[in-house]
Design an enzyme around this catalytic site. Sequence first.
Site, PDB file in Angstrom:
ATOM      1  CG  PHE A  94      50.609  28.742 -17.348  1.00  0.00           C
ATOM      2  CD1 PHE A  94      49.788  29.816 -17.680  1.00  0.00           C
ATOM      3  CD2 PHE A  94      51.860  29.017 -16.825  1.00  0.00           C
ATOM      4  CE1 PHE A  94      50.207  31.135 -17.488  1.00  0.00           C
ATOM      5  CE2 PHE A  94      52.294  30.328 -16.630  1.00  0.00           C
ATOM      6  CZ  PHE A  94      51.462  31.382 -16.951  1.00  0.00           C
ATOM      7  CG  ASP A 116      56.853  23.778 -18.988  1.00  0.00           C
ATOM      8  OD1 ASP A 116      57.580  23.820 -17.983  1.00  0.00           O
ATOM      9  OD2 ASP A 116      56.081  24.705 -19.303  1.00  0.00           O
ATOM     10  CE  LYS A 163      56.323  27.943 -11.565  1.00  0.00           C
ATOM     11  NZ  LYS A 163      55.800  29.104 -10.840  1.00  0.00           N
TER      12      LYS A 163
END
Length: 397
Positions: free
Chosen positions: A135, A222, A251
């Site tokens: 994702f 990532d 985040k």
Amino acid sequence: PKTMAHPAEPHVMATYGRLPIALSHGRGCRVWDTEGREYLDALAGIAVNTLGHGHPRLVPALQDQLAKLIHSSNYYMAPLQEKLASKLCEISGLANVFFCNSGLEANEGALKIARKYGHDRGIDKPEIIVYEKAFHGRSIATLSATGNPKVQAGFGPLDEGFVRVPLNDIAAVEEAARTRPNVVAVFLEVIQGEGGINASRADYLRALRKLCDDKQWLLMLDEVQCGIGRTGKWFAHQWAGIQPDVMPLAKGLGSGVPVGAIVCGPKAANVLGAGNHGTTFGGNPLAMRAGIETLRIMEEDGLLANAASVGAHLRAGLERELDGVKGIVEYRGQGLMIGIELDRPCGDLLKQACDAGLLISVTADRVVRLLPPLIMTTAEADKVVAILAPLIKKFLS
Ligand code: PLP
């Protein structure tokens, strides 16, 4: 099936299936809803609230910055960008940073770097190796790199230039190396978050690093969800003793204030030049201050060690209380990134935990996911176990 707008929020586009509570304020790992009910936060806004809520040193720093300067534009020198960038380079060993506002933006920029890196080497149609169950975000390019047909459905045509392989299968990447001359980069999450807390093995990461060196590919990791201390090191790849060429972050970096970053090593640091990339909000003083203070407080308060030890304590508690329970498939993850795979879809546990005063997540249908603030104490971890284990037991009975 279409999600209906919530009757209380008729003007909000119904892209989320929401729980029927609204959070109003928080302190540490505790949050309260608008009805005054208290919850223990084992989700941190999906790995965002690194320092929990209302942190007594973060809040005054942000207030100070709000009063000084919120936004200035990238037309001007940006000393706070330099300050956060130099800290990110120090803790990663990498060379420079581009700032943006979210995970997908960081990944989108990483994909642009990979393509430009290819073009600079005479490859007109560069290809990037991506992963099943990955994702990377919801823009067209990051959605195309994502390995989840469910979230891709309805948004074609997706971008070309991706070669998909299964995780932890080095032969599949070697095969691509043999058969796809236009490959320029490998792009993966060190621990897949939305895909169900699936870790890349350390030996696999080391083999990828070597292959990328041999082939002059970029290794792009990532770390949007697994980075910023969550696993007990600054970045999850550091457990394998390797370095990426490109590392998208977001985040947890601003502990709740939106901040994204693309951290680059020497091979990727000079691929983009003036005019190649940009963003209005990226690197604004408020976001930079949030990042600077987050990393400073993490260091001052030993939150890497805390994530490792409280994470191990939490996981051990869950394993102890759920010992012998049929229907538990596997415990996965590291530090305060924990997944418990069950043998059946368990979305209902989200609501049940919420009703019991605990905020968690369920991902990939069958994986209970915990991503608490990195300030969580062992006593709070015990409380998570005390609420969650009986719910899972009952759910599986
Ligand atoms: N990359 C990873 C690994 C993620 O987990 C996410 C979000 O869950 C993203 C990228 C996208 O980040 P954002 O929602 O900030 O665009």
